[in-house]
Design a protein around this motif. Structure first.
Motif, PDB file in Angstrom:
ATOM      1  N   HIS A  23       0.917  -1.419   0.000  1.00 53.96           N
ATOM      2  CA  HIS A  23      -0.046  -0.034   0.096  1.00 53.96           C
ATOM      3  C   HIS A  23       0.768   1.210   0.083  1.00 53.96           C
ATOM      4  O   HIS A  23       0.413   2.033   0.722  1.00 53.96           O
ATOM      5  N   ASP A  24       1.921   1.162  -0.934  1.00 49.47           N
ATOM      6  CA  ASP A  24       2.760   2.490  -0.979  1.00 49.47           C
ATOM      7  C   ASP A  24       3.830   2.773   0.109  1.00 49.47           C
ATOM      8  O   ASP A  24       4.406   3.743   0.106  1.00 49.47           O
ATOM      9  N   GLN A  25       3.614   1.953   1.157  1.00 54.62           N
ATOM     10  CA  GLN A  25       4.569   1.997   2.149  1.00 54.62           C
ATOM     11  C   GLN A  25       5.570   1.034   1.993  1.00 54.62           C
ATOM     12  O   GLN A  25       5.408  -0.132   1.730  1.00 54.62           O
ATOM     13  N   THR A  26       7.078   1.485   2.190  1.00 57.41           N
ATOM     14  CA  THR A  26       8.070   0.721   2.099  1.00 57.41           C
ATOM     15  C   THR A  26       8.406   0.044   3.300  1.00 57.41           C
ATOM     16  O   THR A  26       8.605   0.322   4.366  1.00 57.41           O
ATOM     17  N   PHE A  27       8.951  -1.323   3.710  1.00 56.01           N
ATOM     18  CA  PHE A  27       9.305  -2.119   4.582  1.00 56.01           C
ATOM     19  C   PHE A  27      10.481  -2.723   4.358  1.00 56.01           C
ATOM     20  O   PHE A  27      10.815  -3.156   3.121  1.00 56.01           O
ATOM     21  N   LYS A  28      11.436  -2.888   5.446  1.00 51.84           N
ATOM     22  CA  LYS A  28      12.465  -3.791   5.047  1.00 51.84           C
ATOM     23  C   LYS A  28      12.025  -5.091   6.257  1.00 51.84           C
ATOM     24  O   LYS A  28      12.377  -4.707   7.520  1.00 51.84           O
ATOM     25  N   LEU A  29      12.024  -6.252   5.794  1.00 54.08           N
ATOM     26  CA  LEU A  29      11.854  -7.373   6.691  1.00 54.08           C
ATOM     27  C   LEU A  29      13.000  -7.967   6.911  1.00 54.08           C
ATOM     28  O   LEU A  29      13.678  -8.344   6.072  1.00 54.08           O
ATOM     29  N   TYR A  30      13.105  -8.550   7.924  1.00 55.46           N
ATOM     30  CA  TYR A  30      14.272  -9.289   8.508  1.00 55.46           C
ATOM     31  C   TYR A  30      13.732 -10.756   8.895  1.00 55.46           C
ATOM     32  O   TYR A  30      13.162 -11.097   9.952  1.00 55.46           O
TER      33      TYR A  30
END
Length: 455
Positions: free
Chosen positions: A229-236
């Motif tokens: 939804h247009d939000q950037t995440f960095k998943l670990y």
């Protein structure tokens, strides 16, 4: 959208000091003598993520139009007519004077939104004057100290409330810029074989991480970029965390240390549980670790596709979470399936909600209204026959929400009473599941040096 704010008030209440504070430079002359400012002075003001035109004005005084004071007043009235909002400033240490009351009526007649600024509110000396300022009929007095840079967060909130349409565009632009610049860091942690890698693969839509029925496949903390939804995440993705007594291999110890490091640098931590044996002792230990590190927390119960769907099953899990994680009351809990994708949208929304609560700031005025009520309803217990006095509270930081209570005998306040304050804060200001820090500070005694001299 640009807008203009005029600072008005009687002479010597600190208008030019606030003007200099907002423009970030010493543009206006400041002196203890009243009447230093005569002309209108404009500058580019900054308050949080807002940028606007700020106007410093001469002090309002009763005078004939032909006099110097009268001409100065005309300049101020022109500034009021051209402004979108008014900062009406009083001296909190003096309280509202008859001159303040007369010019409060002038400000009201302008029809412009007014923010009542109670300057010189540092410490407790201005508390009585600030309370008296309600009598001006201009709304809640905002306690600030322009000289000491205190109360600017509350002033920001008041300006946003006064000019919601003018400030909305700038706030949205700043929010988008901040979100674009800094992805939300999310660490997925849990016991071995809880399905962490499978969950991330399902989220990103590809087999990016190695999975299988064997426990302990993941060793390094692997980061994966993801947009939802247009939000950037960095998943670990992290290694499974077993009880310390069972970790004997050097490689596993290094893997767990890498997982702990991912938790420390995350914004939000998702503790992934296996539906068949959720909330085992190790799950609780991991959740406790996240709370101690001060990270936002979401509980995800995985392999929901394999669970028997009894009525009220998810409600029972939430009740168990409340019982097992009492220090994180209201922690969000989502049932998911990394294999089928069930519940992943709910999980991502829960992560966003937890991140927002973790970053939440509460205005000092709202905090102290709550504080007065909660301490009156349940005063702290007396210790050794001596009453404990809790004076006031302020929020010192977010991520997680952290507060300082100024009091007498900080070391004597019981832990149970601090838990009472935390639980009330959580309920009153809607802070579910996030870690909350309350620190106690003793107010310095201004007469202490005199007592030492006598000795």
């Amino acid at each position: 959208m640009n807008f203009t704010v005029a600072i008005v008030g009687r002479p010597n209440v600190g208008k030019s000091t606030l003007f200099n504070r907002l423009v970030g430079r010493r543009l206006a002359l400041v002196d203890d003598r009243p009447g230093v400012t005569r002309d209108r002075r404009e500058g580019e003001g900054h308050l949080g993520d807002l940028t606007f035109t700020i106007v410093d004005t001469a002090g309002l005084e009763e005078a004939g139009p032909e006099t110097l004071s009268g001409r100065m007043r005309a300049q101020t009235e022109t500034a009021i007519s051209q402004a979108d909002a008014i900062f009406f400033m009083i001296d909190a240490r003096v309280g509202p004077t008859p001159v303040d009351r007369a010019f409060a009526a002038v400000a009201r007649k302008s029809g412009k939104p007014i923010v009542l600024v109670a300057n010189k509110s540092e410490g407790l000396a201005g508390e009585a004057g600030r309370m008296d300022a309600y009598s001006l009929g201009l709304g809640d007095p905002i306690p600030v100290s322009a000289e000491h840079n205190e109360g600017m967060v509350d002033l920001y909130d008041a300006l946003v409330a006064a000019l919601p349409e003018h400030t909305a565009v700038q706030r949205e632009e700043a929010k988008a810029a901040a979100e674009g610049a800094h992805p939300i860091r999310v660490a997925i942690v849990g016991r071995p074989n809880a399905g962490k890698s499978t969950l991330i693969n399902r989220l990103i839509g590809e087999d990016r991480l190695l999975t299988g029925p064997e426990a302990g496949i993941t060793r390094d903390a692997i980061s994966v970029d993801f947009v939802w939804h247009d939000q950037t995440f960095k998943l670990y993705d992290t290694a499974g965390m077993r009880r310390r007594s069972r970790v004997d291999e050097k490689l596993e110890k290094l893997s767990v240390a890498d997982a702990l490091n991912a938790v420390r640098f995350a914004d939000v931590v998702v503790v992934l549980l296996d539906v068949d044996n959720a909330f085992e002792e190790q799950d609780q230990r991991i959740a406790d670790l996240v709370e101690q590190e001060g990270r936002a927390l979401v509980i995800a119960v995985n392999k929901w596709d394999l669970a028997e769907k009894k009525p009220g099953a998810i409600g029972k899990l939430r009740t168990t979470a409340e019982e097992k994680l009492m220090q994180l009351k209201g922690v969000p809990l989502v049932a998911v399936s990394g294999l089928t994708g069930e519940g992943l949208d709910r999980l991502m929304q829960a992560i966003l909600d937890a991140h927002e609560v973790w970053n939440r700031r509460i205005s000092t005025s709202a905090l102290n209204r709550w504080f007065e009520d909660v301490v009156s309803a349940h005063p702290p217990p007396a210790v050794s026959g001596r009453r404990l006095r809790l004076n006031y509270i302020t929020q010192v930081k977010t991520r997680p929400p952290s507060f300082v209570v100024f009091c007498t005998r900080a070391d004597a306040v019981p832990d149970a009473y601090k838990r009472y304050l935390v639980n009330s804060l959580r309920d009153t200001f809607d802070l579910p599941g996030t870690p909350i820090r309350i620190m106690l500070r003793e107010k310095s005694n201004p007469f202490e040096h005199k007592a030492k001299r006598k000795n």
